[in-house]
Design a protein around this motif. Structure first.
Motif, PDB file in Angstrom:
ATOM      1  N   SER A 162       0.846  -1.197   0.000  1.00 19.79           N
ATOM      2  CA  SER A 162       0.000   0.000   0.000  1.00 19.79           C
ATOM      3  C   SER A 162       0.879   1.244   0.000  1.00 19.79           C
ATOM      4  N   ASP A 163       0.330   2.353  -0.466  1.00 17.85           N
ATOM      5  CA  ASP A 163       1.115   3.589  -0.372  1.00 17.85           C
ATOM      6  C   ASP A 163       1.270   4.029   1.082  1.00 17.85           C
ATOM      7  N   SER A 164       0.470   3.451   1.980  1.00 18.34           N
ATOM      8  CA  SER A 164       0.650   3.781   3.404  1.00 18.34           C
ATOM      9  C   SER A 164       1.955   3.174   3.946  1.00 18.34           C
ATOM     10  N   ASP A 165       2.573   2.275   3.180  1.00 16.32           N
ATOM     11  CA  ASP A 165       3.869   1.681   3.577  1.00 16.32           C
ATOM     12  C   ASP A 165       5.052   2.518   3.080  1.00 16.32           C
ATOM     13  N   LEU A 166       4.783   3.488   2.235  1.00 10.85           N
ATOM     14  CA  LEU A 166       5.869   4.164   1.510  1.00 10.85           C
ATOM     15  C   LEU A 166       6.834   4.932   2.411  1.00 10.85           C
ATOM     16  N   GLY A 167       6.301   5.569   3.455  1.00 11.83           N
ATOM     17  CA  GLY A 167       7.178   6.319   4.363  1.00 11.83           C
ATOM     18  C   GLY A 167       8.273   5.437   4.928  1.00 11.83           C
ATOM     19  N   ILE A 168       7.921   4.213   5.273  1.00 11.64           N
ATOM     20  CA  ILE A 168       8.915   3.261   5.789  1.00 11.64           C
ATOM     21  C   ILE A 168       9.748   2.680   4.652  1.00 11.64           C
ATOM     22  N   MET A 169       9.104   2.228   3.589  1.00  9.26           N
ATOM     23  CA  MET A 169       9.835   1.527   2.527  1.00  9.26           C
ATOM     24  C   MET A 169      10.802   2.437   1.775  1.00  9.26           C
ATOM     25  N   SER A 170      10.551   3.744   1.821  1.00 10.48           N
ATOM     26  CA  SER A 170      11.473   4.675   1.165  1.00 10.48           C
ATOM     27  C   SER A 170      12.875   4.604   1.800  1.00 10.48           C
ATOM     28  N   LYS A 171      12.933   4.144   3.052  1.00  9.96           N
ATOM     29  CA  LYS A 171      14.250   4.045   3.709  1.00  9.96           C
ATOM     30  C   LYS A 171      15.123   2.971   3.045  1.00  9.96           C
ATOM     31  N   ALA A 172      14.497   1.934   2.521  1.00  7.85           N
ATOM     32  CA  ALA A 172      15.270   0.925   1.766  1.00  7.85           C
ATOM     33  C   ALA A 172      15.820   1.553   0.498  1.00  7.85           C
ATOM     34  N   ALA A 173      14.978   2.336  -0.166  1.00  5.87           N
ATOM     35  CA  ALA A 173      15.410   2.990  -1.408  1.00  5.87           C
ATOM     36  C   ALA A 173      16.560   3.963  -1.127  1.00  5.87           C
ATOM     37  N   GLN A 174      16.427   4.726  -0.048  1.00  5.40           N
ATOM     38  CA  GLN A 174      17.454   5.738   0.265  1.00  5.40           C
ATOM     39  C   GLN A 174      18.825   5.094   0.487  1.00  5.40           C
ATOM     40  N   VAL A 175      18.839   3.993   1.237  1.00  4.80           N
ATOM     41  CA  VAL A 175      20.153   3.384   1.517  1.00  4.80           C
ATOM     42  C   VAL A 175      20.715   2.705   0.267  1.00  4.80           C
ATOM     43  N   LEU A 176      19.846   2.182  -0.580  1.00  2.00           N
ATOM     44  CA  LEU A 176      20.337   1.603  -1.836  1.00  2.00           C
ATOM     45  C   LEU A 176      20.932   2.693  -2.720  1.00  2.00           C
ATOM     46  N   GLU A 177      20.308   3.868  -2.720  1.00  2.26           N
ATOM     47  CA  GLU A 177      20.867   5.002  -3.485  1.00  2.26           C
ATOM     48  C   GLU A 177      22.246   5.355  -2.932  1.00  2.26           C
ATOM     49  N   GLU A 178      22.342   5.427  -1.614  1.00  4.44           N
ATOM     50  CA  GLU A 178      23.627   5.755  -0.978  1.00  4.44           C
ATOM     51  C   GLU A 178      24.713   4.742  -1.366  1.00  4.44           C
ATOM     52  N   LEU A 179      24.307   3.483  -1.531  1.00  2.00           N
ATOM     53  CA  LEU A 179      25.270   2.430  -1.861  1.00  2.00           C
ATOM     54  C   LEU A 179      25.434   2.226  -3.371  1.00  2.00           C
ATOM     55  N   GLY A 180      24.732   3.032  -4.142  1.00  5.28           N
ATOM     56  CA  GLY A 180      24.876   2.943  -5.601  1.00  5.28           C
ATOM     57  C   GLY A 180      24.274   1.684  -6.195  1.00  5.28           C
ATOM     58  N   VAL A 181      23.156   1.239  -5.653  1.00  4.98           N
ATOM     59  CA  VAL A 181      22.469   0.047  -6.166  1.00  4.98           C
ATOM     60  C   VAL A 181      21.158   0.474  -6.832  1.00  4.98           C
ATOM     61  N   GLU A 182      20.994   0.055  -8.079  1.00  7.67           N
ATOM     62  CA  GLU A 182      19.749   0.408  -8.785  1.00  7.67           C
ATOM     63  C   GLU A 182      18.586  -0.449  -8.292  1.00  7.67           C
ATOM     64  N   TYR A 183      17.446   0.194  -8.160  1.00  2.93           N
ATOM     65  CA  TYR A 183      16.261  -0.530  -7.705  1.00  2.93           C
ATOM     66  C   TYR A 183      15.061  -0.046  -8.513  1.00  2.93           C
ATOM     67  N   GLU A 184      14.008  -0.836  -8.435  1.00  2.64           N
ATOM     68  CA  GLU A 184      12.735  -0.430  -9.036  1.00  2.64           C
ATOM     69  C   GLU A 184      11.687  -0.572  -7.946  1.00  2.64           C
ATOM     70  N   MET A 185      10.898   0.473  -7.744  1.00  5.50           N
ATOM     71  CA  MET A 185       9.935   0.456  -6.638  1.00  5.50           C
ATOM     72  C   MET A 185       8.496   0.479  -7.164  1.00  5.50           C
ATOM     73  N   THR A 186       7.648  -0.327  -6.532  1.00  5.97           N
ATOM     74  CA  THR A 186       6.240  -0.301  -6.934  1.00  5.97           C
ATOM     75  C   THR A 186       5.327  -0.657  -5.757  1.00  5.97           C
TER      76      THR A 186
END
Ligand code: RP5
Length: 170
Positions: free
Chosen positions: A10-34
């Protein structure tokens, strides 16, 4: 090509799940989020999980709350590692999510992090990829070094100024 798929119920999970995306960006790992709800859109979910290997994903990070079947069903359909993020629920504080995600049957594991532990899910995904990517491994090592230095700086500060001044500066 994205090697990590981040999916949430759900988009209600996004505030938390964005933290996974942020750390992957910091580590230079490409991801796809949906966002895909296994319960509310099962056919779309099935296509996502069945097609994830062909898309090039090596790890899926799946977050869900309550009757959190999304990570487990990803693990049922995707043959590589699935990391489950139990999202804190309104009624049961995420204990329901945690038990749903961690209680997989023998033979179909989900690597489950703490309730709302999406940052660790991102780090773990990077570490899994780093087992076959020496450059990423170096970035993971520097991330950990920065983390250690940051805690070391806090240690020195509290020892120098005392806890009261430390707390005022927080
Ligand atoms: C789960 O139900 C989602 O992962 C979310 O954590 C929870 C509540 O979803 P919403 O009602 O906010 O869409 O499927």
């Amino acid at each position: 090509m994205a090697k990590v798929g981040i999916v949430m119920g759900s988009d209600s999970d996004l505030g938390i799940m964005s933290k996974a995306a942020q750390v992957l960006e910091e580590l230079g790992v490409e991801y796809e989020m949906t966002i895909i709800s296994a319960h509310r859109m099962p056919d779309i979910f099935f296509d996502y999980a069945k097609g994830a290997e062909a898309k090039g994903f090596k790890v899926i990070i799946a977050g869900a709350g309550g009757a959190a079947h999304l990570p487990g069903m990803c693990a049922a359909l995707f043959p590589m590692p699935v990391i489950g993020v139990p999202i804190k629920s309104k009624g049961l504080e995420g204990v329901d999510s945690l038990y749903s995600i961690v209680s997989m049957p023998s033979g179909v594991p989900v690597a489950t992090v703490a309730v709302d532990g999406a940052k660790n899910a991102g780090i773990l995904a990077a570490q899994i990829l780093a087992t076959s990517d020496p450059e990423l491994l170096e970035r993971v090592k520097s991330f950990r070094e920065r983390q250690s230095k940051s805690v070391q700086a806090k240690k020195e500060k509290i020892e120098n100024v005392g806890y009261q001044a430390y707390m005022k500066s927080m």
